[in-house]
Scaffold this motif. Structure first.
Motif, mmCIF file in Angstrom:
data_model
loop_
_atom_site.group_PDB
_atom_site.id
_atom_site.type_symbol
_atom_site.label_atom_id
_atom_site.label_comp_id
_atom_site.label_asym_id
_atom_site.label_seq_id
_atom_site.Cartn_x
_atom_site.Cartn_y
_atom_site.Cartn_z
ATOM 1 N N PRO A 1 5.721 -13.594 -4.408
ATOM 2 C CA PRO A 1 4.721 -12.559 -4.133
ATOM 3 C C PRO A 1 5.149 -11.198 -4.665
ATOM 4 N N LEU A 2 4.192 -10.491 -5.239
ATOM 5 C CA LEU A 2 4.421 -9.131 -5.727
ATOM 6 C C LEU A 2 3.613 -8.114 -4.920
ATOM 7 N N LEU A 3 2.385 -8.469 -4.568
ATOM 8 C CA LEU A 3 1.488 -7.610 -3.797
ATOM 9 C C LEU A 3 0.560 -8.487 -2.976
ATOM 10 N N THR A 4 0.023 -7.937 -1.897
ATOM 11 C CA THR A 4 -1.022 -8.658 -1.168
ATOM 12 C C THR A 4 -2.074 -7.700 -0.631
ATOM 13 N N ILE A 5 -3.267 -8.236 -0.401
ATOM 14 C CA ILE A 5 -4.350 -7.539 0.307
ATOM 15 C C ILE A 5 -4.774 -8.421 1.472
ATOM 16 N N ASP A 6 -4.752 -7.855 2.652
ATOM 17 C CA ASP A 6 -5.147 -8.560 3.877
ATOM 18 C C ASP A 6 -6.667 -8.543 3.972
ATOM 19 N N VAL A 7 -7.283 -9.721 4.083
ATOM 20 C CA VAL A 7 -8.740 -9.765 4.239
ATOM 21 C C VAL A 7 -9.155 -10.408 5.564
ATOM 22 N N TRP A 8 -8.245 -10.447 6.537
ATOM 23 C CA TRP A 8 -8.694 -10.710 7.904
ATOM 24 C C TRP A 8 -9.611 -9.555 8.310
ATOM 25 N N GLU A 9 -10.630 -9.849 9.099
ATOM 26 C CA GLU A 9 -11.593 -8.797 9.444
ATOM 27 C C GLU A 9 -10.950 -7.614 10.154
ATOM 28 N N GLY B 1 -3.599 4.195 -9.702
ATOM 29 C CA GLY B 1 -3.125 4.652 -11.002
ATOM 30 C C GLY B 1 -2.610 3.518 -11.873
ATOM 31 N N GLU B 2 -1.661 3.851 -12.746
ATOM 32 C CA GLU B 2 -1.133 2.900 -13.719
ATOM 33 C C GLU B 2 0.144 2.248 -13.210
ATOM 34 N N PRO B 3 0.324 0.954 -13.452
ATOM 35 C CA PRO B 3 1.578 0.294 -13.081
ATOM 36 C C PRO B 3 2.737 0.798 -13.944
ATOM 37 N N PRO B 4 3.974 0.685 -13.461
ATOM 38 C CA PRO B 4 5.138 0.989 -14.299
ATOM 39 C C PRO B 4 5.130 0.136 -15.561
ATOM 40 N N ALA B 5 5.799 0.602 -16.593
ATOM 41 C CA ALA B 5 5.705 -0.025 -17.913
ATOM 42 C C ALA B 5 6.077 -1.494 -17.915
ATOM 43 N N ASN B 6 7.159 -1.866 -17.198
ATOM 44 C CA ASN B 6 7.586 -3.270 -17.229
ATOM 45 C C ASN B 6 6.562 -4.174 -16.559
ATOM 46 N N GLU C 1 4.454 0.240 -7.805
ATOM 47 C CA GLU C 1 5.909 0.408 -7.822
ATOM 48 C C GLU C 1 6.578 -0.700 -7.014
ATOM 49 N N PHE C 2 5.998 -1.018 -5.865
ATOM 50 C CA PHE C 2 6.524 -2.108 -5.034
ATOM 51 C C PHE C 2 6.443 -3.430 -5.780
ATOM 52 N N ALA C 3 5.310 -3.660 -6.439
ATOM 53 C CA ALA C 3 5.159 -4.899 -7.211
ATOM 54 C C ALA C 3 6.218 -4.986 -8.282
ATOM 55 N N ALA C 4 6.457 -3.894 -8.994
ATOM 56 C CA ALA C 4 7.458 -3.884 -10.060
ATOM 57 C C ALA C 4 8.852 -4.169 -9.508
ATOM 58 N N SER C 5 9.130 -3.673 -8.320
ATOM 59 C CA SER C 5 10.453 -3.883 -7.719
ATOM 60 C C SER C 5 10.665 -5.333 -7.318
ATOM 61 N N LEU D 1 0.843 -1.193 0.000
ATOM 62 C CA LEU D 1 0.000 0.000 0.000
ATOM 63 C C LEU D 1 0.880 1.245 0.000
ATOM 64 N N SER D 2 0.360 2.313 -0.575
ATOM 65 C CA SER D 2 1.097 3.572 -0.587
ATOM 66 C C SER D 2 0.120 4.738 -0.643
ATOM 67 N N PRO D 3 0.417 5.818 0.070
ATOM 68 C CA PRO D 3 -0.430 7.011 -0.047
ATOM 69 C C PRO D 3 -0.487 7.544 -1.478
ATOM 70 N N GLU D 4 0.530 7.236 -2.275
ATOM 71 C CA GLU D 4 0.549 7.647 -3.685
ATOM 72 C C GLU D 4 0.198 6.492 -4.608
#
Length: 213
Positions: A172-180, A108-113, A206-210, A102-105
């Protein structure tokens, strides 16, 4: 944060002791999507409790004490007699990874790669987000939804409770926590609203791309 996922958890380690790694932003930085009130419980109490429990469980385990979270997770996965160690180590790692997803920014669109790989695997970014959201919303009970890399392809998977892609030969590239506890103070039972708002406003491409190989 290092993009070497094998050492991602270094910030949670101090010698043989595990610590609560700092958030990558202020606890109110994700508002209004995720409130500082939720962060105070999720990070300050739930995440911290996993760290504290892990230290207690490893106090008498010389074989695992001081190892990286990644090593502990892979060494204890599927072993009933080490379920407590696995659950707490994996939850510490999963939460660290979630905060960086997650990021405050974000949004939007993922980086090109990354966008190129997403389009090759899912057809479009919107299709990827739709599949990601579906996995998060339909995970029964507590768990996680993940964007992962498997060879040259990207995929979506979901895991229950503390499980993670680290035990499934997926990167893993990204995750979303779905614990309540991740969303209930802000969204009550509206998990779809929480998930879709994260994907639109906070997801850290950006984190996923990295994390790509």
């Amino acid at each position: 944060m290092s993009t070497n996922l094998e050492n991602f958890s270094k910030a949670a380690q101090s010698g043989n002791t595990y610590v609560l790694a700092p958030l990558p932003y202020a606890d109110n930085a994700l508002e209004p999507v995720i409130s500082a009130h939720t962060m105070s419980f999720h990070y300050g109490k739930h995440h911290k409790a996993y760290v504290d429990n892990l230290n207690k469980l490893l106090a008498d385990n010389n074989a695992l004490a001081g190892q990286s979270l990644e090593n502990i997770i892979t060494a204890t996965a599927g072993q009933a007699d080490k379920a407590g160690i696995f659950n707490n180590a994996a939850q510490v790692w999963n939460h660290m990874f979630y905060w960086h997803s997650l990021s405050p920014e974000g949004g939007g669109e993922p980086p090109a790669n990354l966008k190129q790989k997403i389009e090759a695997s899912f057809g479009s970014v919107d299709a990827c987000k739709k599949e990601f959201a579906n996995a998060a919303v339909t995970q029964f009970g507590s768990g996680w939804a993940w964007l992962v890399q498997e060879g040259d392809k990207l995929a979506i998977l979901k895991t229950s409770n503390a499980d993670s892609p680290l035990t499934k030969n997926s990167r893993p590239l990204l995750t979303i926590d779905v614990w309540e506890h991740a969303y209930y103070l802000d969204y009550q039972n509206r998990r779809p609203d929480y998930v879709n708002t994260i994907l639109d406003k906070l997801i850290n491409w950006e984190f996923a791309a990295s994390n790509l190989r």
